[in-house]
Design a protein around this motif. Sequence first.
Motif, PDB file in Angstrom:
ATOM      1  N   ASN A  94      11.694  10.790  14.693  1.00  0.00           N
ATOM      2  CA  ASN A  94      12.370  11.592  13.663  1.00  0.00           C
ATOM      3  C   ASN A  94      12.121  11.021  12.264  1.00  0.00           C
ATOM      4  N   ASP A  95      12.122   9.689  12.170  1.00  0.00           N
ATOM      5  CA  ASP A  95      11.805   9.056  10.881  1.00  0.00           C
ATOM      6  C   ASP A  95      10.368   9.361  10.470  1.00  0.00           C
ATOM      7  N   ALA A  96       9.460   9.285  11.423  1.00  0.00           N
ATOM      8  CA  ALA A  96       8.039   9.549  11.134  1.00  0.00           C
ATOM      9  C   ALA A  96       7.836  10.980  10.654  1.00  0.00           C
ATOM     10  N   ILE A  97       8.507  11.927  11.306  1.00  0.00           N
ATOM     11  CA  ILE A  97       8.404  13.340  10.909  1.00  0.00           C
ATOM     12  C   ILE A  97       8.940  13.531   9.501  1.00  0.00           C
ATOM     13  N   ALA A  98      10.094  12.937   9.219  1.00  0.00           N
ATOM     14  CA  ALA A  98      10.724  13.088   7.905  1.00  0.00           C
ATOM     15  C   ALA A  98       9.888  12.446   6.805  1.00  0.00           C
ATOM     16  N   ILE A  99       9.383  11.238   7.049  1.00  0.00           N
ATOM     17  CA  ILE A  99       8.575  10.521   6.047  1.00  0.00           C
ATOM     18  C   ILE A  99       7.293  11.296   5.746  1.00  0.00           C
ATOM     19  N   SER A 100       6.648  11.800   6.787  1.00  0.00           N
ATOM     20  CA  SER A 100       5.404  12.566   6.589  1.00  0.00           C
ATOM     21  C   SER A 100       5.673  13.852   5.819  1.00  0.00           C
ATOM     22  N   ALA A 101       6.735  14.546   6.181  1.00  0.00           N
ATOM     23  CA  ALA A 101       7.064  15.815   5.517  1.00  0.00           C
ATOM     24  C   ALA A 101       7.424  15.595   4.061  1.00  0.00           C
ATOM     25  N   ARG A 102       8.238  14.561   3.780  1.00  0.00           N
ATOM     26  CA  ARG A 102       8.630  14.271   2.388  1.00  0.00           C
ATOM     27  C   ARG A 102       7.427  13.919   1.528  1.00  0.00           C
ATOM     28  N   GLY A 103       6.446  13.256   2.116  1.00  0.00           N
ATOM     29  CA  GLY A 103       5.247  12.873   1.366  1.00  0.00           C
ATOM     30  C   GLY A 103       4.253  14.005   1.181  1.00  0.00           C
ATOM     31  N   GLY A 104       4.527  15.174   1.800  1.00  0.00           N
ATOM     32  CA  GLY A 104       3.611  16.305   1.693  1.00  0.00           C
ATOM     33  C   GLY A 104       2.476  16.255   2.699  1.00  0.00           C
ATOM     34  N   TYR A 105       2.569  15.334   3.672  1.00  0.00           N
ATOM     35  CA  TYR A 105       1.508  15.187   4.674  1.00  0.00           C
ATOM     36  C   TYR A 105       1.804  16.131   5.842  1.00  0.00           C
ATOM     37  N   LEU A 106       1.577  17.406   5.627  1.00  0.00           N
ATOM     38  CA  LEU A 106       1.951  18.453   6.576  1.00  0.00           C
ATOM     39  C   LEU A 106       1.308  18.276   7.956  1.00  0.00           C
ATOM     40  N   PRO A 107      -0.008  18.037   8.042  1.00  0.00           N
ATOM     41  CA  PRO A 107      -0.613  17.888   9.378  1.00  0.00           C
ATOM     42  C   PRO A 107      -0.105  16.667  10.122  1.00  0.00           C
ATOM     43  N   ASP A 108       0.221  15.597   9.387  1.00  0.00           N
ATOM     44  CA  ASP A 108       0.718  14.390  10.045  1.00  0.00           C
ATOM     45  C   ASP A 108       2.143  14.594  10.545  1.00  0.00           C
ATOM     46  N   ALA A 109       2.952  15.345   9.785  1.00  0.00           N
ATOM     47  CA  ALA A 109       4.297  15.685  10.256  1.00  0.00           C
ATOM     48  C   ALA A 109       4.202  16.544  11.521  1.00  0.00           C
ATOM     49  N   ALA A 110       3.249  17.483  11.527  1.00  0.00           N
ATOM     50  CA  ALA A 110       3.045  18.334  12.707  1.00  0.00           C
ATOM     51  C   ALA A 110       2.598  17.500  13.906  1.00  0.00           C
TER      52      ALA A 110
ATOM     53  N   ASN B 291       0.860  -1.184   0.000  1.00  0.00           N
ATOM     54  CA  ASN B 291       0.000   0.000   0.000  1.00  0.00           C
ATOM     55  C   ASN B 291       0.900   1.238   0.000  1.00  0.00           C
ATOM     56  N   PRO B 292       0.815   2.094  -1.037  1.00  0.00           N
ATOM     57  CA  PRO B 292       1.745   3.220  -1.146  1.00  0.00           C
ATOM     58  C   PRO B 292       1.330   4.470  -0.356  1.00  0.00           C
ATOM     59  N   ASN B 293       0.182   4.404   0.352  1.00  0.00           N
ATOM     60  CA  ASN B 293      -0.388   5.620   0.953  1.00  0.00           C
ATOM     61  C   ASN B 293      -0.353   5.650   2.480  1.00  0.00           C
ATOM     62  N   ILE B 294       0.289   4.677   3.119  1.00  0.00           N
ATOM     63  CA  ILE B 294       0.175   4.602   4.578  1.00  0.00           C
ATOM     64  C   ILE B 294       1.516   4.519   5.301  1.00  0.00           C
ATOM     65  N   LEU B 295       2.623   4.671   4.591  1.00  0.00           N
ATOM     66  CA  LEU B 295       3.925   4.580   5.251  1.00  0.00           C
ATOM     67  C   LEU B 295       4.047   5.605   6.375  1.00  0.00           C
ATOM     68  N   HIS B 296       3.569   6.834   6.133  1.00  0.00           N
ATOM     69  CA  HIS B 296       3.665   7.865   7.172  1.00  0.00           C
ATOM     70  C   HIS B 296       2.792   7.525   8.382  1.00  0.00           C
ATOM     71  N   TYR B 297       1.610   6.923   8.135  1.00  0.00           N
ATOM     72  CA  TYR B 297       0.765   6.501   9.245  1.00  0.00           C
ATOM     73  C   TYR B 297       1.463   5.416  10.070  1.00  0.00           C
ATOM     74  N   VAL B 298       1.998   4.419   9.379  1.00  0.00           N
ATOM     75  CA  VAL B 298       2.660   3.307  10.062  1.00  0.00           C
ATOM     76  C   VAL B 298       3.860   3.809  10.866  1.00  0.00           C
ATOM     77  N   SER B 299       4.634   4.734  10.280  1.00  0.00           N
ATOM     78  CA  SER B 299       5.832   5.233  10.967  1.00  0.00           C
ATOM     79  C   SER B 299       5.470   5.986  12.246  1.00  0.00           C
ATOM     80  N   ILE B 300       4.376   6.749  12.225  1.00  0.00           N
ATOM     81  CA  ILE B 300       3.943   7.471  13.438  1.00  0.00           C
ATOM     82  C   ILE B 300       3.437   6.484  14.492  1.00  0.00           C
ATOM     83  N   LEU B 301       2.641   5.488  14.061  1.00  0.00           N
ATOM     84  CA  LEU B 301       2.129   4.495  15.012  1.00  0.00           C
ATOM     85  C   LEU B 301       3.265   3.642  15.577  1.00  0.00           C
ATOM     86  N   ASN B 302       4.272   3.365  14.761  1.00  0.00           N
ATOM     87  CA  ASN B 302       5.443   2.635  15.273  1.00  0.00           C
ATOM     88  C   ASN B 302       6.127   3.424  16.390  1.00  0.00           C
ATOM     89  N   ALA B 303       6.242   4.728  16.206  1.00  0.00           N
ATOM     90  CA  ALA B 303       6.850   5.580  17.233  1.00  0.00           C
ATOM     91  C   ALA B 303       5.994   5.602  18.500  1.00  0.00           C
TER      92      ALA B 303
END
Length: 684
Positions: A611-627, A579-591
Amino acid sequence: EAQWFLQCAACLGTSFTIETLRLIWEHQRKIDTNVSSSKQSTEELLEAMVEENYFEIYDNNKYRWTHDNVGQAASSLVEEESRASFKHRIGEIWYQELDEDRLEPSLFEVANLLNTRATGKANIDYAKINLIAAEKARGISAFDSCCKYASNGISMLPENKWTFHPDLTVKLYSLAAEAAGFLGQYDKMESYCSHVITQQSISTVEKKDVYLAQLHRTAYAELRYEDAISLCLTILKPLGCKFPYGGPTGLIKALISLRQTIKIVKQTSMERLESLSVVSASSKLALAAFLNGLNEWTYLAGEKYIFINVLTVTKMVQMTLQYGLFDSSATFIAYLGMLTLLVMEDVDTAQFIGERALHMQKRNSVELGKARTYAFLYCYVFHHLKPLHDFSKPLLEAYQSGMRTGDKSHALWILCFHHVFLPYVSGKPLKLIEEQCEVSISQMIELKEEEQPACLRCFWQLCLNLMGVSHNTVKLKGKAMDEEKVVFTKALHANFVAAKTIACSLFGEYELGAHLDIKKGDKQIFKFKGGALTGMAFFFHRALSLYAMARKNKRKKGKYMARARRIHKEYTDSLEKKNPNILHYVSILNAELGALEKRKTREESVCKLYNDAIAISARGGYLPDAALAQERFADFLLNEVGNTVEAKYHIEGAIQRYTNWGAIGVVEHLHNKYQCVLVGSSKN
């Protein structure tokens, strides 16, 4: 002479060919003494009018008025009391002299001219012209014109119309009913419908369109889904289509039929699908049309009718493979793909069936059904398999197709996803989403739809709360809606729970977010596999609230973690399925999970996870999730590690990202919550 020439031209519309004008002018010269002695040819008169700046030449020897006002002035040269008869005479000449192929490009102009005097008088030929014009207007989604032409045609039918002209009559009444229903003119619609339904000599198949108009009003305008289902089941019986009663027996039959149908489709080759011919039998087409409606209404009515919903899908897919292609064949194969996810939880087979449906829809020359096919695929199936940034174009195409073909219900559902849900999940600016909410809701209300704007109001109010425009944070009450006064339907309650859960997560009301009541009807929409695209965001914020409560409430930590981990596993399993749309979700939940584990090296590993979760979310353009990741990291550093300096850095980072997103309400919440930290105090 010039005046008469201009008067004739004014009847031909904004543009015309020299051949059409010559035809009308030559006839006019024969019957009108004022111009019968004219020696100037049509070409000479046209040349003079061009020189005088009345006409201009364009597009391969076609002529048009230099300005609309010029044409209107020319039309006013005819005395008002004789204007209608003059235009009618021009229309008669045009109609009598042109064959079918030459008439088609000027069909609306001819019908309009004939209708200046012929309405209310029996004339079968002119009624047929209005039928053709109504069908053409329907084909380009000009429903107002369609209704007018059909109504004019009805007024030209003789009293014995049902005896001697039943086909023409039922077509005109059906078109008038459909167009009036689309325009929200329900009194007119019911009048047209009753004329057809009361005719004993007309079969159920011939009454199809007026029955559908009534069913659409009952379901979409009045939201009486159970009444629509009951009426549709009654209509289907004379067509030889019956469904079992509910309860365990109905569910078992539905599941058996579903498994069998999935197996049949998997075994059907692409060559076989491409060889299917288009179904033309009227009885089969009528059956398909009613099954199409019944399928949607049983879905909207909730779990009580789920067995009928599944059986309509398997019935239509089997009919397609047995008899050939219907307009809705691709739609039902797409729905079968969704059910494969929803019931069987088989992502690979769902993708296989979904791609088959997409291929079938693309090769279908008829647009009807495209909106619904794409809605199933892009809103319920493909977000497990395809990147979200590829969804905007097909969703926009589906919306436009639905509006062109009169499928406004699905077109407006797709508008919800294209304008609001997809941009929100993708992290687009809040202000843009809020504006698109308001514009979309206005359009939906204008088109007299109820369910879609009600659902969209939940996300509109969420946006207003996040932006700080509302005085509320997690309570969805303000300009867009008041949660205390809402009468919930299944779809509305699901969207309400999703929006409120997101608000709770972003405003730190984790206990409420973890305990929001999910009703039975919500589960069909929120199921991770087979549920709506918005479920991705809902489940993430639900899991985050649960993890946050596990960190906050040590006594119930195990209970909260168990619930969060079940959701977390759905995400990790889906990620393993690419699934190409949930890496940022998984990374935050892993943290979040890492922050709850008791290990000696926990601090270092958790910092890396965040830090990985913040970077992955920001790179993907998921601004609120990075925040959000930065905010949660700051909470960990402050309350678990005691590192106020680093916590302050991440709170400020979260505030900056939320500000860039437009969530000023969340920014104010963080300023209030972490006031001591932000001013440099060491107090937690």
